[in-house]
Structure formats: C-alpha cells, structure tokens
Design a protein around this motif. Structure first.
Motif, PDB file in Angstrom:
ATOM      1  N   ALA A 129       0.871  -1.106  -0.008  1.00  0.00           N
ATOM      2  CA  ALA A 129       0.154   0.102   0.019  1.00  0.00           C
ATOM      3  C   ALA A 129       0.813   1.469   0.097  1.00  0.00           C
ATOM      4  CB  ALA A 129      -0.909  -0.014   1.296  1.00  0.00           C
ATOM      5  N   TYR A 130       1.915   1.099   0.556  1.00  0.00           N
ATOM      6  CA  TYR A 130       2.726   2.418   0.983  1.00  0.00           C
ATOM      7  C   TYR A 130       3.513   2.455  -0.692  1.00  0.00           C
ATOM      8  CZ  TYR A 130       6.719   5.431   1.973  1.00  0.00           C
ATOM      9  OH  TYR A 130       7.409   6.523   1.803  1.00  0.00           O
ATOM     10  N   GLN A 131       3.789   1.409  -1.331  1.00  0.00           N
ATOM     11  CA  GLN A 131       4.385   1.527  -2.761  1.00  0.00           C
ATOM     12  C   GLN A 131       3.342   2.089  -3.552  1.00  0.00           C
ATOM     13  OE1 GLN A 131       7.918   0.999  -3.387  1.00  0.00           O
ATOM     14  NE2 GLN A 131       7.225   1.701  -5.280  1.00  0.00           N
ATOM     15  N   VAL A 132       2.399   1.730  -3.631  1.00  0.00           N
ATOM     16  CA  VAL A 132       1.208   2.065  -4.582  1.00  0.00           C
ATOM     17  C   VAL A 132       0.957   3.815  -4.162  1.00  0.00           C
ATOM     18  CG1 VAL A 132      -1.487   2.285  -4.972  1.00  0.00           C
ATOM     19  CG2 VAL A 132       0.037   0.222  -4.851  1.00  0.00           C
ATOM     20  N   TYR A 133       1.253   4.220  -2.681  1.00  0.00           N
ATOM     21  CA  TYR A 133       0.747   5.604  -2.467  1.00  0.00           C
ATOM     22  C   TYR A 133       2.015   6.577  -2.947  1.00  0.00           C
ATOM     23  CZ  TYR A 133       1.280   9.764   0.404  1.00  0.00           C
ATOM     24  OH  TYR A 133       1.604  10.956   0.755  1.00  0.00           O
ATOM     25  N   TYR A 134       3.325   5.994  -2.958  1.00  0.00           N
ATOM     26  CA  TYR A 134       4.440   6.555  -3.403  1.00  0.00           C
ATOM     27  C   TYR A 134       4.362   6.740  -4.759  1.00  0.00           C
ATOM     28  CZ  TYR A 134       9.352   7.512  -4.060  1.00  0.00           C
ATOM     29  OH  TYR A 134      10.688   8.192  -4.412  1.00  0.00           O
ATOM     30  N   ASP A 135       3.936   5.468  -5.656  1.00  0.00           N
ATOM     31  CA  ASP A 135       3.913   5.738  -6.997  1.00  0.00           C
ATOM     32  C   ASP A 135       3.251   6.814  -7.619  1.00  0.00           C
ATOM     33  OD1 ASP A 135       6.181   3.761  -7.047  1.00  0.00           O
ATOM     34  OD2 ASP A 135       4.499   2.235  -7.546  1.00  0.00           O
ATOM     35  N   SER A 136       2.114   6.865  -6.963  1.00  0.00           N
ATOM     36  CA  SER A 136       1.021   7.636  -7.364  1.00  0.00           C
ATOM     37  C   SER A 136       1.388   9.351  -7.178  1.00  0.00           C
ATOM     38  CB  SER A 136      -0.353   7.413  -6.895  1.00  0.00           C
ATOM     39  OG  SER A 136      -0.239   7.487  -5.272  1.00  0.00           O
ATOM     40  N   PHE A 137       1.867   9.420  -5.892  1.00  0.00           N
ATOM     41  CA  PHE A 137       2.688  10.769  -5.706  1.00  0.00           C
ATOM     42  C   PHE A 137       3.634  11.204  -6.465  1.00  0.00           C
ATOM     43  CE2 PHE A 137       4.997  13.668  -2.736  1.00  0.00           C
ATOM     44  CZ  PHE A 137       4.032  14.303  -2.563  1.00  0.00           C
TER      45      PHE A 137
END
Length: 75
Positions: free
Chosen positions: A58-66
């Motif tokens: 979930a953190y990786q998805v958040y980071y990629d979207s940011f």
C-alpha cells in the motif's frame, strides 16, 4: 569524609549496552512473531498475504501515485 569512588566510563557504558541489546532482541522477537502470525486473505481467499507485506505494498502504491502526480506535464 570520604569521597565516593567513581566507576570508569566503560563499566557504565557496558550496562547501558546490555539493556539496548535486550531491548533489541525483545523487539525483534515481537516483530517476527507478528509477521509470522498475522496473515490476511485478499481477493478470492486463496491468496494469503502477510500484513506487513500488505502495508508495504500500500505504501508503494501511494508513493508511485505521488511520484506520478509530481511528474505531470501541467504547470
């Protein structure tokens, strides 16, 4: 009156180091126990995922979207 004898710094440091080692070992055992025991089902129920891996994903998805939003060509 007798002056108190001071302990060398190494003796004081050794006790503090032992406490840090014990604290680290206890934390390692707790985190390892949580990682091994907490599993959750995603999707169809056949895939088991560790909860730590789910949070990291979930953190990786958040980071990629940011990162994606920051690289948009709009001013």
């Amino acid at each position: 009156m007798k002056t108190p004898v001071r302990r060398p710094k190494a003796a004081r440091r050794a006790r503090r180091g032992q406490a840090m080692v014990e604290y680290s070992i206890i934390n390692y055992v707790l985190v390892l126990g949580l990682m091994l025991s907490l599993t959750i089902n995603f999707g169809s129920g056949e895939q088991k995922v560790n909860i730590i891996h789910a949070f990291l994903r979930a953190y990786q998805v958040y980071y990629d979207s940011f990162y994606f939003v920051l690289n948009l060509p709009f001013p």
